[in-house]
Design a protein around this motif. Structure first.
Motif: not given
Length: 321
Positions: A130-153
């Protein structure tokens, strides 16, 4: 910039002036007043899809009525100043439910980066369903980096008074912090407990189920072990000194006896309910209890008000503007 029937990629674009990217609801007019013919696009959605803002300075950027389900925000700067206006749509968690994980995937808005991380980090194929499969160009992020994106948005949406959607991004930030193995284990366990009890203070149903369950368990345990068979009676013992006429009585009260026999009676239920409801408001019911009942009441006086407070917080976070 007004667009229709378009998929755009603004990776590493440089905006010298404030810019608004918006979906144009009506066909574009041609010189002379006629409208641009769009028969060849009949049946397609006129909503504009934005696929990437990587490397963009979003300090003076406004997005209006844009499809952001596949948009990559990693690498953008000043995301906390991005203005999301109109009917912008983000990706959502997949619909999933099981007896083992009844609240595993709460329906919420997410970023494409979280979906990509869950696919790449899934140890079992069914967990990536059910989750979206990433493309080859999509960056590989750690949970800490994704948390920063969520915090800013999340801050960006809060500044725009969009509290409900900001709450979804706060949920996503807590999820990424919970999966971040570089954080202390105690913090991750605390987040796991917070999620299970009230969904980080954002899931009303979950937050209301736990206080109700706690009340039911407290009433049942008080009826089963907390109430004595009979109300303890006072006893008097007297001593007559030799050669004197003075009598001294010592009044004492017998210890409550543990219950035996049938405990499922209306009278015991009424007493147990009285004890439980008083414990919710930090009051003592004054009811004679066994030793087990005393400890049960003490535990309920601590746990149940906290659970009800989390339920009130969850309701407040979902309805505030």
């Amino acid at each position: 910039m007004r667009l229709r029937y378009a998929t755009v990629d603004f990776s590493y674009a440089v905006f010298e002036y404030p810019l608004t990217i918006a979906t144009e609801p009506d066909p574009f007019p041609l010189p002379g007043g006629a409208l641009l013919q769009e028969q060849v696009l009949a049946g397609a959605s006129s909503t504009v899809r934005l696929t990437s803002l990587r490397g963009v300075d979003a300090a003076h950027l406004v997005l209006a009525d844009i499809d952001l389900t596949e948009c990559l925000f990693a690498g953008a700067v000043h995301l906390d100043q991005l203005k999301v206006d109109g009917w912008c749509t983000f990706a959502t968690t997949p619909a999933g439910w099981s007896w083992r994980y009844p609240w595993r995937w709460s329906r919420r808005q997410i970023l494409a980066e979280e979906s990509h991380w869950r696919v790449r980090g899934a140890r079992r194929p069914r967990r990536s369903r059910g989750w979206t499969v990433p493309s080859e160009e999509a960056p590989k992020l750690e949970p800490a980096a994704v948390a920063v994106l969520y915090r800013q948005l999340c801050k960006s949406l809060e500044d725009g008074k969009n509290e409900p959607d900001a709450a979804d991004f706060y949920y996503g930030e807590c999820e990424m912090r919970r999966y971040d193995r570089r954080r202390p284990r105690a913090e991750r366990w605390l987040l796991r407990t917070y999620r299970a009890i009230s969904g980080y203070g954002l899931r009303v149903t979950r937050a209301l189920v736990w206080p109700g369950a706690a009340l039911g368990v407290t009433v049942a345990t008080i009826m089963l072990w907390g109430l004595p068979n009979e109300k303890p009676k006072q006893e008097a013992t007297g001593t007559v000194p030799a050669g004197g006429g003075k009598v001294t009585f010592e009044i004492d009260k017998a210890d409550p006896q543990n219950p035996t026999g049938d405990w499922r009676t209306g009278e015991r239920f009424e007493k147990a309910l009285n004890v439980t409801l008083n414990s919710v408001v930090f009051r003592s019911s004054g009811q004679d209890l066994t030793t087990s009942g005393t400890y049960i009441e003490m535990g309920s006086r601590v746990a149940e008000p906290i659970l009800f407070g989390l339920a009130v917080l969850a309701v407040r976070n979902r309805v505030k503007r």
